[in-house]
Design an enzyme around this catalytic site. Structure first.
Site, PDB file in Angstrom:
ATOM      1  N   HIS A 133       0.933  -1.171  -0.145  1.00  0.00           N
ATOM      2  CA  HIS A 133      -0.189  -0.129  -0.064  1.00  0.00           C
ATOM      3  C   HIS A 133       0.761   1.230   0.082  1.00  0.00           C
ATOM      4  CE1 HIS A 133      -3.342  -2.693   2.074  1.00  0.00           C
ATOM      5  NE2 HIS A 133      -3.260  -2.880   0.998  1.00  0.00           N
ATOM      6  N   CYS A 379      -3.016  -9.751   5.154  1.00  0.00           N
ATOM      7  CA  CYS A 379      -2.643  -9.400   3.763  1.00  0.00           C
ATOM      8  C   CYS A 379      -1.610  -8.735   3.549  1.00  0.00           C
ATOM      9  CB  CYS A 379      -4.030  -8.366   3.402  1.00  0.00           C
ATOM     10  SG  CYS A 379      -5.481  -9.543   3.001  1.00  0.00           S
ATOM     11  N   PHE A 380      -0.790  -8.452   4.634  1.00  0.00           N
ATOM     12  CA  PHE A 380       0.775  -7.761   4.280  1.00  0.00           C
ATOM     13  C   PHE A 380       0.723  -6.474   3.852  1.00  0.00           C
ATOM     14  CE2 PHE A 380       0.534 -12.541   3.685  1.00  0.00           C
ATOM     15  CZ  PHE A 380       0.932 -12.889   4.899  1.00  0.00           C
ATOM     16  N   CYS A 381      -0.303  -5.499   4.089  1.00  0.00           N
ATOM     17  CA  CYS A 381      -0.345  -4.262   3.312  1.00  0.00           C
ATOM     18  C   CYS A 381      -0.288  -4.297   1.997  1.00  0.00           C
ATOM     19  CB  CYS A 381       0.643  -3.420   3.915  1.00  0.00           C
ATOM     20  SG  CYS A 381       0.593  -3.318   5.767  1.00  0.00           S
ATOM     21  N   ALA A 382      -1.125  -5.477   1.361  1.00  0.00           N
ATOM     22  CA  ALA A 382      -1.074  -5.450   0.075  1.00  0.00           C
ATOM     23  C   ALA A 382      -2.517  -6.198  -0.288  1.00  0.00           C
ATOM     24  CB  ALA A 382       0.101  -6.569  -0.572  1.00  0.00           C
TER      25      ALA A 382
END
Ligand SMILES: Cc1ncc(COP(=O)(O)O)c(C=O)c1O
Length: 476
Positions: A133, A379-382
């Site tokens: 993100h 979601c690992f900032c993605a």
């Protein structure tokens, strides 16, 4: 093997014992403890004793920079400049064409670039569906963002890249793509992407947050068609967790930009009516910089350079191969991003996976509470990338979005992510795989419950760990 290579490999092996906190014993569910197994390096790495020692040594000399006349200020300023030159060398940047700007992390570096890049009206930033993100949201504020698609294995679709560059020719002012994914570990062919971007009249920014700790970066001279105009990365992902980020940027492109922040340390002269700003990099470093963090970053870079990329890369590739082979033996486990071909040159030690029928957050909780293993889940900032990798359709995505906005995170799609650093070894992978095998066999000890607001699992009826026993904030 040359003796120097032997020595460098030996240095790498010794590093494991030099991890600050390597001896940390963590409590396990049902009693007992074990040494913490850190497989969360893609989020942040620990540091090494030799980096800490450099920081302590520097603190004796610590002073503010910015032209103080005392000996300590002079030497601190000199050290800060030396560190800047080391960072430039580390990424193959010539300080005549490029400025190394210190920030606090990759996110700040990319936001800063988004604010000072000289976008024209109607500008397009071409990014991809595999971005963190931090390399997505900043651009939305300053340009039209267009996304390059993915291949079914989660890698960048280079055909789509070439097509979009051609279709949007004249409007794409900047390509902003990741050097390597923080979800699948895919490494992008940054110089080829750069060559095509330049041919289409665009500049390129590489989000090197994941790349910098694992692969050499060479920004190359500006007359090389594959040169990189901008890169951003974070020291806390490369063994120097003291709050520094880096933006290396093309001086010519940024020279005339209105400074992002104004204040001390970035002006030549101020009158009541006017202010004349300094040149880069000071122009973009308003206020007192994080001098200690910069020293730590330079020390960590020095350590990585001592060991050498050949040795680091060979070690990490062996580890990833071993991990992929062992993970393939766990029934019902899927690794995302090209797990079968073992094309390790194109893949970092970032392993995102799911176990059939088990919530990712549950697997991560069991690994932590029963295995003493630190991984990450979600979601690992993605988010856009994860939804693609998991084949979540638009309806399902909309349903989950409504739930999240209603404070229920229990159905958030995601995966478990284990990620290695240069100090990890096969015993860490064995610990992970051993615990996953227990989970796959349904033999975990605890009963777990989900907390919908956070989307995390914890053992039923278990008090939180006694953190205050591990750390108190009072200096002694
Ligand atoms: C690829 C990528 N880009 C950007 C970031 C943001 O880094 P930071 O949190 O240090 O700003 C991360 C962090 O995980 C990342 O993996």
């Amino acid at each position: 093997m040359s003796s120097s290579e032997e020595q460098r490999r030996a240095r790498l092996e010794r590093l494991r014992g030099e991890v600050v906190g390597a001896d940390l014993e963590v409590p396990l569910l049902g009693g007992g403890s074990r040494r913490y197994v850190n497989l969360d390096n893609a989020a942040s790495t620990p540091t090494f004793r030799s980096v800490m020692a450099k920081v302590e040594e520097f603190l004796r000399l610590y002073s503010n920079v910015h032209r103080g006349t005392g000996f300590k200020s002079q030497i601190a300023s000199w050290i800060y400049d030396e560190a800047r030159a080391r960072v430039a060398r580390f990424v193959g940047a010539n300080l005549v064409d490029k400025a190394v700007i210190f920030t606090k992390n990759t996110t700040e570096s990319i936001n800063k670039l988004a604010r000072i890049f000289p976008f024209g009206p109607g500008a397009v930033v071409l990014t991809s569906m595999m971005e963190h993100h931090s390399n997505e949201l900043p651009w939305r504020r300053h340009a039209d963002v267009v996304h390059v698609g993915l291949r079914p294995d989660g890698s960048l679709d280079q055909g789509d890249y070439a097509k979009k560059l051609a279709e949007l020719r004249g409007r794409v002012e900047l390509v902003a793509v990741t050097g390597a994914s923080n979800v699948s570990g895919w490494v992008n062919p940054v110089h080829e992407l750069a060559r095509q971007a330049h041919a289409a009249g665009a500049k390129i920014m590489i989000d090197a947050a994941q790349l910098a700790p694992h692969r050499p970066i060479d920004m190359r001279p500006p007359d090389d068609p594959g040169h990189l105009d901008f890169i951003a990365f974070s020291a806390h992902k490369m063994y120097a967790p003291f709050g520094v980020g880096v933006l290396v940027g093309d001086r010519a492109a940024l020279r005339d930009a209105e400074p992002d922040m104004v204040g001390g340390g970035m002006v030549d002269i101020v009158t009541i009516e006017t202010a004349y700003f300094s040149d880069l990099p000071e122009r973009e470093e308003a206020g007192t910089p994080n001098i200690v963090g910069v020293v730590a970053l330079a020390a960590a870079i020095g350590l990585m350079e001592q060991i050498g990329w050949d040795v680091i890369q060979a070690h990490e590739e062996r580890l990833v191969r071993y991990a992929l082979e062992r993970l393939a033996q766990i029934p019902g486990l899927t690794v995302y991003g090209q797990p079968k071909e073992y094309d390790l040159g194109n893949r970092l030690g970032v392993l995102s996976f799911n176990m059939a029928g088990l919530h990712h957050a549950l697997v991560a909780a069991i690994l932590s509470y029963e295995g003493g293993i630190g991984v990450r889940s979600g979601c690992f900032c993605a988010h856009p990338y994860m939804l693609c990798l998991l084949n979540v359709d638009a309806r399902e995505a909309a349903r989950v979005q409504r739930e999240i906005l209603g404070r229920d995170r229990s159905h958030v799609p995601g995966a478990v992510r284990a990620s290695v650093g240069l100090y990890n070894d096969a015993s860490d992978i064995d610990a992970l795989v051993g615990c996953l095998a227990t989970i796959a066999a349904g033999q975990q000890r605890g009963q777990y419950e989900m907390h919908p607001e956070t989307g995390t699992y914890a053992p039923v009826g278990q008090e939180p760990p006694p953190f205050a026993r591990y750390f108190g904030l009072d200096a002694s």
